[in-house]
Design an enzyme around this catalytic site. Structure first.
Site, mmCIF file in Angstrom:
data_model
loop_
_atom_site.group_PDB
_atom_site.id
_atom_site.type_symbol
_atom_site.label_atom_id
_atom_site.label_comp_id
_atom_site.label_asym_id
_atom_site.label_seq_id
_atom_site.Cartn_x
_atom_site.Cartn_y
_atom_site.Cartn_z
ATOM 1 N N HIS B 149 0.842 -1.203 0.000
ATOM 2 C CA HIS B 149 0.000 0.000 0.000
ATOM 3 C C HIS B 149 0.879 1.256 0.000
ATOM 4 O O HIS B 149 0.659 2.181 -0.783
ATOM 5 C CB HIS B 149 -0.926 -0.034 1.222
ATOM 6 C CG HIS B 149 -1.654 1.249 1.496
ATOM 7 N ND1 HIS B 149 -2.963 1.458 1.116
ATOM 8 C CD2 HIS B 149 -1.256 2.389 2.113
ATOM 9 C CE1 HIS B 149 -3.324 2.669 1.483
ATOM 10 N NE2 HIS B 149 -2.315 3.256 2.095
ATOM 11 N N GLU B 150 1.870 1.270 0.883
ATOM 12 C CA GLU B 150 2.744 2.444 0.970
ATOM 13 C C GLU B 150 3.564 2.624 -0.303
ATOM 14 O O GLU B 150 3.774 3.740 -0.775
ATOM 15 C CB GLU B 150 3.666 2.334 2.187
ATOM 16 C CG GLU B 150 2.945 2.331 3.530
ATOM 17 C CD GLU B 150 2.061 3.559 3.746
ATOM 18 O OE1 GLU B 150 2.345 4.604 3.142
ATOM 19 O OE2 GLU B 150 1.088 3.453 4.507
ATOM 20 N N HIS B 153 1.676 4.395 -2.883
ATOM 21 C CA HIS B 153 1.712 5.849 -2.705
ATOM 22 C C HIS B 153 2.971 6.423 -3.348
ATOM 23 O O HIS B 153 2.933 7.466 -3.991
ATOM 24 C CB HIS B 153 1.711 6.211 -1.219
ATOM 25 C CG HIS B 153 0.342 6.221 -0.597
ATOM 26 N ND1 HIS B 153 -0.714 6.927 -1.137
ATOM 27 C CD2 HIS B 153 -0.135 5.639 0.526
ATOM 28 C CE1 HIS B 153 -1.777 6.769 -0.373
ATOM 29 N NE2 HIS B 153 -1.451 5.979 0.637
ATOM 30 N N GLU B 226 -6.206 7.148 -1.201
ATOM 31 C CA GLU B 226 -6.127 5.967 -0.336
ATOM 32 C C GLU B 226 -6.715 4.743 -1.031
ATOM 33 O O GLU B 226 -6.124 3.670 -1.025
ATOM 34 C CB GLU B 226 -6.857 6.218 0.984
ATOM 35 C CG GLU B 226 -6.126 7.164 1.919
ATOM 36 C CD GLU B 226 -4.681 6.748 2.170
ATOM 37 O OE1 GLU B 226 -4.431 5.554 2.408
ATOM 38 O OE2 GLU B 226 -3.808 7.624 2.115
#
Lengths: 183, 315
Positions: B149-150, B153, B226
């Site tokens: 997930h990070e 980003h 997100e």
């Protein structure tokens, strides 16, 4: 503006478009090649790890000779494999052999408690994952690359400039299972 | 880089880069104009404007090149070591392979709270920090999902935008605060007309500034980012269920408002517009959308029951 001026502008636009398109295709072809090389790197890492693992397990479980021999043989076979098909074949022997090594470890609580062994198990899990993700990345790259060269208008020039579609790697059922091993 | 959603990805990258430049330009213009207005009162408008411009430019450069280190320093993040964080380093390397990105630098923040964040201006200068509480709470697959997930980003450059915004907005708010205080003092000591005019000018600028800051921050905490990072992360692991499990565990964590969130709040010290009251921080903080966390889990669970290809059709 004279008609010649218009012709020159259109010509320049076409050339610019061609250069951008061509460079884009080259970049993706190289990405696919690099992704393929990455799989080899990760497979090599896995082969390097196996002797360590065998030695550690042997320290606790001397009687399981058959398992050690199977693993060592499968590794040797994998190391000499040249073509992608050979690599896949070797993998079909190596993966279950590694799994049997995991199974042996289950029977020896002391071994399971050994920090060195646990580190090795983590490294092995990581290595199996790396191989799987390197394959996934290769397939992702191939999908984008193949789409790019098959889409209009790139399709008009791609074939003539020798941009050929790359092959996907088949998902390997055995591989997936090893990846799911839990502690 | 490939990813099933390559084309959309490039759009997102472009949008974030553009938004970053807009943010920097807005701050530079604002500070220059403010300095000029203030300078007018004491008849040195032009030199003051130059000083304001240089200051804003300097802050922007610092935010761009050192924003990530500022954030990590503020959160007291320490580099992860192979001896102690073997699993964390391994899952990060796995996700770097899956994404085709360089391996980011990995930090650990010593706190019981479960959280993670990514920062850095581009994938070559990316850092991911996780709390030790997160390491204790999650299993290997869940940790991998959070790192994915990070990394998403980082891949879509949310980290560039958020770190620049965090650093710049923080600077402005602190400056506005200092101005306010000094003006109040000055005003009390000598109630001359110039002091009054200065107060008025500052008040005017703040009135213009506040909604713009609010807008910038609102963009930074966009829920869309997100969701997209959730999808991108699931695209890397091909295991949406693991991220859903991780979010569920984090949502149940009683230590939620520990140092990580306080640290983020310190960074902003924002009182005029307080977007943090809703639990949302402006950089890629795993928890920053905590109201819709149920919704995120629901989407991820739905994904888990679809063929992976469908994942690319969303966003």
């Amino acid at each position: 503006m004279s008609p010649l001026g218009y012709v020159i502008i259109v010509l320049a636009a076409v050339i610019l478009w061609f250069v951008l398109l061509y460079n884009g295709l080259v970049r993706w072809r190289n990405t696919v090649a690099a992704a393929w090389a990455q799989i080899d790197v990760q497979l090599k890492r896995r082969y390097d790890l196996i002797p360590n693992l065998v030695e550690t397990v042997r320290g606790y479980a001397q009687h399981e000779r058959e398992v050690f021999e199977t693993v060592t043989r499968a590794r040797a076979e994998a190391l000499t494999a040249g073509t992608p098909r050979d690599v896949a074949d070797a993998d079909r022997h190596l993966a279950p052999a590694i799994r049997s090594l995991f199974a042996v470890a289950e029977a020896y609580p002391q071994l399971k408690a050994d920090q060195n062994f646990r580190d090795l198990m983590e490294e092995l899990t990581a290595t199996e994952n790396r191989v799987a993700f390197a394959r996934q990345y290769y397939n992702d790259s191939v999908r984008v690359y193949n789409t790019k060269i098959q889409q209009f208008p790139a399709a008009l020039i791609a074939g003539r400039l020798r941009f050929r579609p790359s092959d996907y790697l088949e998902a390997d059922a055995v591989q997936r299972e090893v990846q799911q091993v839990k502690f | 880089m490939p990813g099933a959603d390559d084309l959309h990805l490039q759009e997102r990258v472009d949008r974030n880069v553009l938004a970053t430049w807009v943010c920097i330009a807005a701050v530079v213009i604002l500070l220059t104009v403010t300095a000029w207005l203030l300078g007018q009162i004491w008849d040195f408008g032009v030199p003051a404007a130059v000083i304001g411009f240089l200051f804003a430019g300097g802050s922007s450069l610092a935010a761009y090149f050192a924003g990530d280190r500022m954030v990590l320093g503020l959160l007291r993040a320490r580099p992860a070591t192979r001896e102690r964080h073997r699993e964390l380093l391994n899952v990060t390397e796995e996700m770097a392979i899956a994404s085709g990105l360089p391996v980011p630098k990995i930090y650990v923040i010593d706190t019981a709270a479960s959280n993670a964040l990514a920062t850095g201006r581009d994938p070559q200068h990316a850092s991911i920090a996780v709390t030790s509480g997160l390491l204790d709470t999650l299993n290997r697959n869940e940790l991998q999902a959070v790192v994915a997930h990070e990394l998403s980003h980082v891949r879509q450059r949310d980290t560039l935008y958020s770190v620049v915004v965090a650093a710049l907005v923080g600077t402005i708010v602190i400056m506005a605060d200092i101005f306010w205080r000094s003006m109040r003092y000055g005003g009390r000591r000598s109630r001359d007309s110039r002091g009054q005019a200065a107060l008025l000018a500052i008040g005017l600028v703040l009135a213009i500034l506040a909604p713009i800051l609010a807008k910038i921050l609102q963009m930074a905490v966009s829920r869309r980012r997100e969701y997209l990072a959730d999808l991108g992360g699931a695209d890397l692991t091909r295991n949406p269920e693991a991220l859903a499990d991780a979010l569920e565990k984090i949502a149940q964590d009683p230590d939620r408002l520990d140092i990580a969130n306080r640290g983020v709040q310190h960074l902003f010290v924002l009182n005029p517009v307080n977007p943090l009251s809703s639990g949302e921080g402006a950089f890629s903080n795993l928890l920053n959308t905590h109201p819709p966390i149920r919704e995120r889990i629901r989407i991820l669970r739905a994904l888990a029951h679809q063929p992976v290809e469908d994942l690319t059709q969303i966003g």
